[in-house]
Design an enzyme around this catalytic site. Sequence first.
Site, mmCIF file in Angstrom:
data_model
loop_
_atom_site.group_PDB
_atom_site.id
_atom_site.type_symbol
_atom_site.label_atom_id
_atom_site.label_comp_id
_atom_site.label_asym_id
_atom_site.label_seq_id
_atom_site.Cartn_x
_atom_site.Cartn_y
_atom_site.Cartn_z
ATOM 1 N N TRP A 35 0.830 -1.226 0.000
ATOM 2 C CA TRP A 35 0.000 0.000 0.000
ATOM 3 C C TRP A 35 0.848 1.254 0.000
ATOM 4 O O TRP A 35 0.427 2.293 -0.495
ATOM 5 C CB TRP A 35 -1.118 -0.028 1.041
ATOM 6 C CG TRP A 35 -0.813 0.061 2.509
ATOM 7 C CD1 TRP A 35 0.304 -0.355 3.157
ATOM 8 C CD2 TRP A 35 -1.695 0.603 3.520
ATOM 9 N NE1 TRP A 35 0.169 -0.121 4.512
ATOM 10 C CE2 TRP A 35 -1.032 0.462 4.760
ATOM 11 C CE3 TRP A 35 -2.952 1.162 3.505
ATOM 12 C CZ2 TRP A 35 -1.607 0.870 5.970
ATOM 13 C CZ3 TRP A 35 -3.529 1.574 4.718
ATOM 14 C CH2 TRP A 35 -2.869 1.431 5.921
ATOM 15 N N GLY A 159 -2.110 -3.497 7.854
ATOM 16 C CA GLY A 159 -1.295 -2.288 7.854
ATOM 17 C C GLY A 159 -1.318 -1.579 9.194
ATOM 18 O O GLY A 159 -0.471 -0.746 9.468
ATOM 19 N N ASP A 161 -0.559 -2.414 12.356
ATOM 20 C CA ASP A 161 0.071 -3.536 13.052
ATOM 21 C C ASP A 161 -0.341 -3.753 14.512
ATOM 22 O O ASP A 161 -0.720 -4.843 14.889
ATOM 23 C CB ASP A 161 1.595 -3.379 13.015
ATOM 24 C CG ASP A 161 2.150 -3.297 11.590
ATOM 25 O OD1 ASP A 161 1.363 -3.248 10.629
ATOM 26 O OD2 ASP A 161 3.373 -3.275 11.450
ATOM 27 N N GLU A 392 7.246 9.295 9.547
ATOM 28 C CA GLU A 392 6.392 8.117 9.283
ATOM 29 C C GLU A 392 4.995 8.348 9.865
ATOM 30 O O GLU A 392 3.991 8.052 9.227
ATOM 31 C CB GLU A 392 7.037 6.874 9.917
ATOM 32 C CG GLU A 392 6.292 5.578 9.613
ATOM 33 C CD GLU A 392 6.949 4.355 10.236
ATOM 34 O OE1 GLU A 392 7.944 4.520 10.980
ATOM 35 O OE2 GLU A 392 6.474 3.237 9.975
#
Length: 425
Positions: A35, A159, A161, A392
């Site tokens: 992704w 995605g 997690d 991030e």
Amino acid sequence: MPENLDTQARSILKENDLGGYTIPTKGLYPYQWNWDSAFVARGFASFDLDRAWKEIETLFEGQWDDGMVPHIVFRKDDPSYFPGPAVWGTNQALPTSGHSQPPVVATVVRDIYEADREAGEARARALFPKILAWHRWFHRFRDPGGLGVIAVIHPWESGRDNTPDWDGPMRAVDTSNVKPYVRKDTSHVDPSMRPLKADYDRYLAIVDFGRSCGWDAEQVARDCPFFVADPGTTFILLRADRDLLALAQAFGEDEAAQEIQEWIERAETGAIKHLWSDEAEGFVSRDLRKNKLMDGISSASFLSVYAGISDEQTNAAFARQFDRIAEKVSYLMPSWDPEDSRFEHLRYWRGPVWAVVNSMIGRGLLEAGDLKRAERIRADTARLIETSGFAEYFSPVTGAGAGGGTFSWTAAVWLFFARHEIPQD
Ligand code: DGY
């Protein structure tokens, strides 16, 4: 300032481009992620359409015969990442991981095709059957009961997690046979921003399980100790099915269009029936092994608007939840409810803001005509990037950047979403 950020964002994409495919960031994630690549393609599309197509095409070089598009394509072994190809043991010509990731691709392919139909026609037509096969794989092997909701067999497949959504279902995963291992992520990033060792033990136990059944999709769906219907993946696939349907119609693929239409109808009713919680007043995950609804609001709960789910009850609850959370944090959208005791503002998917999720919620709100909320989430994303760079993820409380730096998908989100103010009329 925005011009400067545009230049920086483009440079990040170029620096993380390893030749036709882009890594999320150096060190922490040195391979092609599924992704991530989809969002990166949208970013490239803002200045180089040809390169955008290439990103998707290289991702599909890792597609399996059964249609699955894996979450990581390992092009060359890189010791800075764990677990690498040997741990997955997937026996593919091009080494990959053994499960998938949220299918953002069809939406992006439609976007870049519609940006220039003439230039994209042949490439979109070539990708169409591959994307169709992948979506078919999701509907068959991640919704074997035909409920209209999509399960994940591993937190990494979602995605998200370490979201608290998985805490309960993950307790069923037996870690007694996990061999000693050395994590690499915590030598790149502050461990307080990453999943715990107990999480990693379970992540690896599921990988061991998948490897032990040769990653056979049917067996994995039947026996995996973790099988949880995820609002994130369900909504992203529903949205992607709508975009795939538009492509099928554009290409005169009538039979495929019929099949996709059925998936859409099933998901529209399935999501409300199986993922809506009156108690939480929102969409939550459901442990399909125990048939139990989870109890927390996450950023994935808000992806219903991106999926085009709209009815009186859920719309009103959406607005209430959005506004409640917007008052509690300085920056939307925290990945977990800030009023819940499990919220941690810097720990990965237990609180931080992820720009890609904001871009999907913002897009859904814009398309639904909720310009005010769309602009709030857009502007918050822009402020985070302006203040803390292309991190991030970000603290919704302080705005601090966290996790890896110079991150490809955050740069991409700047280029295709955050930099464009949403007019209010
Ligand atoms: C990781 O290694 O942290 C990734 O999220 C797995 O996809």
